[in-house]
Design a protein around this motif. Structure first.
Motif, PDB file in Angstrom:
ATOM      1  N   TYR A   1      -4.208  -5.372 -17.777  1.00 14.35           N
ATOM      2  CA  TYR A   1      -4.729  -5.196 -16.467  1.00 14.35           C
ATOM      3  C   TYR A   1      -6.009  -4.280 -16.599  1.00 14.35           C
ATOM      4  O   TYR A   1      -6.083  -3.234 -15.938  1.00 14.35           O
ATOM      5  CB  TYR A   1      -3.545  -4.146 -15.751  1.00 14.35           C
TER       6      TYR A   1
ATOM      7  N   LYS B   1       2.704  -3.458 -12.743  1.00 15.95           N
ATOM      8  CA  LYS B   1       1.517  -3.968 -11.890  1.00 15.95           C
ATOM      9  C   LYS B   1       1.629  -3.323 -10.685  1.00 15.95           C
ATOM     10  O   LYS B   1       0.499  -3.136 -10.074  1.00 15.95           O
ATOM     11  CB  LYS B   1       1.147  -5.405 -12.165  1.00 15.95           C
ATOM     12  N   ASP B   2       2.774  -3.355  -9.976  1.00 15.60           N
ATOM     13  CA  ASP B   2       2.877  -3.062  -8.554  1.00 15.60           C
ATOM     14  C   ASP B   2       2.584  -1.596  -8.475  1.00 15.60           C
ATOM     15  O   ASP B   2       2.095  -1.189  -7.336  1.00 15.60           O
ATOM     16  CB  ASP B   2       4.458  -3.274  -7.966  1.00 15.60           C
TER      17      ASP B   2
ATOM     18  N   THR C   1      -4.509  -2.230  -7.671  1.00 16.83           N
ATOM     19  CA  THR C   1      -4.601  -3.699  -7.694  1.00 16.83           C
ATOM     20  C   THR C   1      -6.256  -4.051  -7.595  1.00 16.83           C
ATOM     21  O   THR C   1      -6.895  -5.132  -7.917  1.00 16.83           O
ATOM     22  CB  THR C   1      -4.015  -4.484  -6.958  1.00 16.83           C
TER      23      THR C   1
END
Length: 332
Positions: A226, A322-323, A327
């Motif tokens: 990420y 990831k949430d 983002t």
């Protein structure tokens, strides 16, 4: 003056006062805050004439707490269970944290002292004293000392101070919201004769060369995902160490530019233990995140155990995180 610490329920104090025999438990693979919390409780209640028994499943792998292993039993005698002792659990966010050693006393009445922000309430509310705002369980127990009017001695002050230093990374993890009161409390320990430099040496000396070689191995196999917001590394079961490398590993990886969360996956015989840390400015609550996997901990430090393979655990955890990330900073 406002305080981080609410008043302890009088029923809890009464329960301790009435008890004659007390069994004190902490979590498996104990750290300094856990061990010193257990020793502090035993010291305080023994001074009131209580018969105290210390239990910890261990292992006492950390060099800073290994010398204290002699004070702890790893099995609960049947004779003690028959006496129906009051059980006190410290520094544990879930009922499984004390390990299998706790099974013999799991039905007995218990009191919990802790500072973890997530986990489960595994005793009656009036018999739990949990302060998530506290930087260590030992400072939670400082409130018990005051409630029981137990004099502060050098030995007790040293127990409480070492626990504070362990969980704050020797002041590193203090925040403005908790620093003022925490420092005011530990100043009393220094006044009692505790030497900060001596405690620092106790916590950091005695590491082996293999200890630092293992850290190097773990850093070299660290993977960034990420766009560098998450770093993770792992330790295979056959790489079991004589000393814990977690604290130094986390502190090093959290200094990497752009990182927000660090995971350390440790393969055990029957499960995968996942250590989780988040950077102070990341706003990622790894305590709540760990709770979603049946674990628990603090906003910035937590852990969980998974009944999966190492590869499955890595995929599960790194996908779920990831949430919680920004983002907008992840390139598609």
């Amino acid at each position: 003056m406002e305080t981080l610490y609410p008043t302890i329920n009088p029923k809890l104090i009464e329960k301790i006062t009435e008890a004659e025999e007390i069994a004190i438990f902490g979590h498996t693979n104990p750290d300094g805050d856990c061990v010193m919390s257990q020793l502090a409780v035993s010291y305080m209640l023994s001074s009131l004439g209580k018969k105290c028994h210390l239990f910890n499943q261990g292992p006492f792998n950390r060099s800073d707490i290994n010398p204290y292993s002699l004070y702890f039993a790893t099995e609960v005698p049947d004779e003690l269970v028959k006496k129906n002792p009051l059980v006190i659990v410290v520094d544990c966010s879930t009922i499984d944290r004390p390990g299998l050693i706790f099974d013999k006393v799991s039905t007995l009445e218990r009191i919990v002292f802790d500072h973890h922000s997530s986990g489960e309430n595994f005793c009656k509310r009036e018999f739990s004293y949990i302060v998530p705002e506290s930087v260590s369980t030992t400072l939670v127990l400082e409130q018990l000392r005051k409630a029981l009017a137990i004099p502060l001695t050098y030995d007790l002050a040293r127990f409480l101070y070492i626990g504070f230093c362990t969980d704050t990374g020797f002041y590193h993890f203090l925040r403005r919201s908790n620093a003022e009161e925490s420092l005011r409390i530990v100043t009393e320990y220094v006044k009692e004769g505790v030497e900060p430099y001596e405690v620092f040496d106790t916590l950091n000396d005695g590491k082996t060369l293999d200890y630092y070689k293992e850290i190097s191995t773990l850093v070299n196999r660290t993977i960034a995902i990420y766009d560098g917001q998450v770093l993770y590394t792992y330790q295979n079961h056959q790489e079991a160490l004589a000393d814990s490398v977690s604290d130094v590993l986390y502190s090093q990886l959290l200094t990497v530019k752009g990182v927000k969360v660090v995971f350390f996956f440790k393969e055990k015989e029957d499960c995968i233990v996942v250590g989780m840390r988040s950077k102070k400015d990341s706003k990622v609550d790894v305590g709540s995140f760990a709770q979603s996997f049946g674990g628990g901990g603090h906003f910035f430090a937590s852990g969980a155990s998974l009944k999966k393979t190492l590869a499955e655990s890595i995929t599960l955890v790194t996908t779920a995180i990831k949430d919680l990330l920004d983002t907008n900073e992840i390139e598609s």
